[in-house]
Design a protein around this motif. Structure first.
Motif, PDB file in Angstrom:
ATOM      1  N   GLU A 111      50.141   8.772 -35.249  1.00  0.00           N
ATOM      2  CA  GLU A 111      48.738   8.629 -35.582  1.00  0.00           C
ATOM      3  C   GLU A 111      48.089   7.668 -34.603  1.00  0.00           C
ATOM      4  O   GLU A 111      48.587   6.566 -34.373  1.00  0.00           O
ATOM      5  CB  GLU A 111      48.558   8.101 -37.002  1.00  0.00           C
ATOM      6  N   ARG A 112      46.994   8.118 -34.034  1.00  0.00           N
ATOM      7  CA  ARG A 112      46.212   7.277 -33.126  1.00  0.00           C
ATOM      8  C   ARG A 112      44.905   6.943 -33.820  1.00  0.00           C
ATOM      9  O   ARG A 112      44.091   7.836 -34.089  1.00  0.00           O
ATOM     10  CB  ARG A 112      45.940   8.024 -31.825  1.00  0.00           C
ATOM     11  N   PRO A 113      44.671   5.679 -34.141  1.00  0.00           N
ATOM     12  CA  PRO A 113      43.446   5.328 -34.865  1.00  0.00           C
ATOM     13  C   PRO A 113      42.197   5.554 -34.015  1.00  0.00           C
ATOM     14  O   PRO A 113      42.231   5.446 -32.789  1.00  0.00           O
ATOM     15  CB  PRO A 113      43.631   3.849 -35.188  1.00  0.00           C
ATOM     16  N   TYR A 133      54.376   7.177 -37.265  1.00  0.00           N
ATOM     17  CA  TYR A 133      54.475   6.120 -36.251  1.00  0.00           C
ATOM     18  C   TYR A 133      53.110   5.910 -35.630  1.00  0.00           C
ATOM     19  O   TYR A 133      52.299   6.822 -35.533  1.00  0.00           O
ATOM     20  CB  TYR A 133      55.484   6.510 -35.163  1.00  0.00           C
ATOM     21  N   ARG A 134      52.857   4.689 -35.184  1.00  0.00           N
ATOM     22  CA  ARG A 134      51.626   4.396 -34.467  1.00  0.00           C
ATOM     23  C   ARG A 134      51.726   4.980 -33.056  1.00  0.00           C
ATOM     24  O   ARG A 134      52.814   5.214 -32.545  1.00  0.00           O
ATOM     25  CB  ARG A 134      51.403   2.880 -34.386  1.00  0.00           C
ATOM     26  N   TRP A 135      50.575   5.186 -32.461  1.00  0.00           N
ATOM     27  CA  TRP A 135      50.487   5.767 -31.125  1.00  0.00           C
ATOM     28  C   TRP A 135      51.350   4.997 -30.142  1.00  0.00           C
ATOM     29  O   TRP A 135      51.304   3.768 -30.107  1.00  0.00           O
ATOM     30  CB  TRP A 135      49.024   5.736 -30.678  1.00  0.00           C
TER      31      TRP A 135
END
Length: 113
Positions: A39-41, A7-9
């Motif tokens: 995941e945090r870009p 999942y995105r942050w």
């Protein structure tokens, strides 16, 4: 075993929590496998990753017993003893120095031997 859902942050669904979030609720993963990841870009580097656990499968934190408190106190006391002069420094000895500050720099020490 299949791949973990990613999942995105800040976009993980309800029912998942990180270890810190579980601990804030008085819970622990309790042996369960990682259920998903966040995941945090970041620029110029790989993403930051946080593992998520299912809240419904989490177990309560084990309470601290008197024996555990005693063991923790003993371990923390040992971290304050200087291996060179064998005195209680009153603070945790820095691992970068390996000794108390007066023993690490005796020329600037005001301690008399």
């Amino acid at each position: 075993m299949g791949a973990l859902p990613v999942y995105r942050w800040r976009l993980a669904p309800d029912g998942y929590a990180t270890r810190r979030q579980l601990r804030a609720r008085g819970l622990r993963p309790g042996g369960q496998d990682v259920a998903a990841q966040l995941e945090r870009p970041r620029r110029r580097r790989g993403p930051l990753v946080a593992y998520l656990y299912r809240i419904e499968d989490a177990k309560p934190v084990r309470p601290m017993t008197p024996a555990r408190w005693a063991a923790l106190d003993k371990a923390n006391r040992a971290r304050r003893i200087c291996p060179q002069c064998r005195r209680d420094a009153g603070y945790v000895i820095p691992t970068s120095l390996g000794t108390c500050v007066p023993c690490a720099s005796p020329s600037t020490s005001s301690r008399s031997a």
